[in-house]
Design an enzyme around this catalytic site. Structure first.
Site, PDB file in Angstrom:
ATOM      1  N   ASP A 177       0.808  -1.210   0.000  1.00 18.64           N
ATOM      2  CA  ASP A 177       0.000   0.000   0.000  1.00 18.64           C
ATOM      3  C   ASP A 177       0.848   1.271   0.000  1.00 18.64           C
ATOM      4  O   ASP A 177       1.496   1.583   0.998  1.00 18.64           O
ATOM      5  CB  ASP A 177      -0.908  -0.028   1.242  1.00 18.64           C
ATOM      6  CG  ASP A 177      -1.829   1.177   1.317  1.00 18.64           C
ATOM      7  OD1 ASP A 177      -2.180   1.728   0.256  1.00 18.64           O
ATOM      8  OD2 ASP A 177      -2.185   1.572   2.442  1.00 18.64           O
TER       9      ASP A 177
ATOM     10  N   ASP B 257      -2.060   5.712  -5.354  1.00 21.73           N
ATOM     11  CA  ASP B 257      -2.370   4.781  -4.266  1.00 21.73           C
ATOM     12  C   ASP B 257      -2.678   3.383  -4.794  1.00 21.73           C
ATOM     13  O   ASP B 257      -3.741   3.142  -5.371  1.00 21.73           O
ATOM     14  CB  ASP B 257      -3.550   5.309  -3.450  1.00 21.73           C
ATOM     15  CG  ASP B 257      -3.866   4.446  -2.242  1.00 21.73           C
ATOM     16  OD1 ASP B 257      -3.020   3.606  -1.878  1.00 21.73           O
ATOM     17  OD2 ASP B 257      -4.951   4.605  -1.669  1.00 21.73           O
TER      18      ASP B 257
END
Length: 411
Positions: free
Chosen positions: A111, A299
């Site tokens: 992430d 992201d």
């Protein structure tokens, strides 16, 4: 004139202007003949997100209602969350890591929108029953820390104590990127949001400044130790395609991925080295365009694009998508060909093809892969999630504090 290695080492060590910390470490190792910097390719796997499962089963409206109940309601409270953009029912790409000696294996979210590594420990019982747990007593390289930690995401939380050990990116028994002396969280409690996830924990790849308690993220630790060839990594995600024909992708640490990615189109300086945050100059699809500059982040942990309501509504309408208020999604004809969704970054226009922003949820239904994201003035205004990263390899240049973009070579 001959300069002794010891003299050069002293100069480099005390120089604060010419050499950043990660470069000092690498140069000193080279002087001592100990440098063995490397490039590591970390293959990842795709799994359908919980969001997509719920949309197909018709249960997503109830999930949205639940999220609204637990989500902080006041702007002040939302602003206090260290990881404001994360909904971990929304990720789709997972990676294998191991921790300790001998290796203990885990599956984690890779992430770029967060900065801490944590996995469950043996004392985590509630919501952890089906997850792999790290047992420090079985690792000869474990170093006790004992500091407590709590991480509150926008949709869920985790808590436990810190420990230190060797973290390795990749599958046990295969080529791995080993990062010794890495501090990570050993969770004794995770919220119900994580219970049904296929993942054991989260591996944050953002900057230390975003990390809870200032814990140095594993990849930053690798750079500080001079382990990588270059202080950057590249993300290539395979195109979404049909539900039964989806691959994963590759995270390349220490180099630009020239196998899966074409020539770099351009670089954009980071406006904030917390998330991978930078400025975008505009968004366009068909007859609709917005030329208002906005702060955006790249992201990997978000499966859609997220942006201000008015702009996302305009893009969706131009694509022929219709908003379903109960579920917070835009439905669209699976065979629609609205043209490219264009994002202007710097002087370059990056065009996302419909194959990457029209997503099948099964049963002959498709959605426009964007959602309303109103940050309330706190943090970035846009999240450039997987549709953008599938179309363009993203180069996270940590040392240069910039983002690079190269076309995916996948047709």
């Amino acid at each position: 004139m001959t300069i002794k290695p010891s003299e050069l080492s002293t100069f480099i060590t005390h120089s604060t202007y010419f050499f950043p910390e990660y470069m000092k470490v690498f140069i000193l190792l080279a002087i001592l003949g100990l440098a063995s910097a490397l490039v590591h390719q970390h293959k990842i796997q795709w799994r359908e997100s919980r969001k997509m499962e719920l949309l197909r089963s018709g249960e997503y409206a109830a999930y949205v209602e639940y999220q609204e109940k637990i989500r902080p309601s006041s702007p002040k409270m939302l602003a206090s969350l260290p990881q404001k953009v994360n909904d971990f029912g929304d990720y789709e790409y997972l990676g294998n890591i191991t921790i300790g000696t001998p290796d203990q294996s885990f599956i984690v979210v890779l992430d770029t929108g967060s900065a801490n590594l944590w996995i469950p420990g043996p004392t985590c019982t509630t919501n952890c029953n089906k997850k792999s747990k790290f047992d420090s007593t079985k690792s000869s390289t474990f170093v006790k820390n004992g500091q407590s930690w709590v991480i509150r995401y926008e949709s869920g939380d985790a808590a436990g104590i810190l420990g230190e050990d060797t973290v390795r990116f990749g599958v046990k028994g295969e080529s791995q990127l080993a990062i010794p002396s890495t501090t990570f969280g050993i969770a004794s409690k995770i919220s119900a949001d994580f219970k049904q996830d296929a993942t054991d924990g989260i591996l944050g790849l953002a900057f230390t400044s975003l990390a809870v308690d200032g814990v140095v993220p594993p990849l930053i630790n690798a750079i500080n130790q001079g382990i990588l060839d270059q202080p950057l990594f590249t993300v290539f995600l395979e195109h979404r395609g049909a539900l039964n024909n989806v691959g994963g992708g590759v995270f390349t640490y220490g180099a630009i991925d020239n196998t899966n990615c074409g020539p770099v189109v351009g670089y954009q300086p980071l406006s904030s080295a917390t998330y991978y945050q930078f400025k975008a100059a505009g968004f366009k699809l068909g007859s609709y365009s917005s030329t208002k500059a906005a702060e955006v982040i790249s992201d990997t942990g978000t499966s859609f694009l997220g942006g201000p309501t008015s702009v996302v509504d305009g893009l969706a309408k131009a694509a022929g998508a219709k908003y379903v208020a109960l579920e917070g999604v835009y439905t669209i004809n699976c065979n629609a060909q609205p043209g490219t969704l264009d994002i202007t970054i710097g002087s370059n226009v990056y065009s996302i093809q419909p194959v990457n922003y029209i997503v099948s949820i099964g049963n002959g239904k498709c959605v426009f892969a964007a959602f309303r994201f109103d940050s309330g003035g706190f943090g970035p205004a846009w999240i450039l999630g997987d549709p953008f990263i599938r179309q363009f390899c993203n180069i996270y240049d940590i040392g240069g504090k910039r983002m690079g973009f190269a076309p995916s070579l996948q047709k």
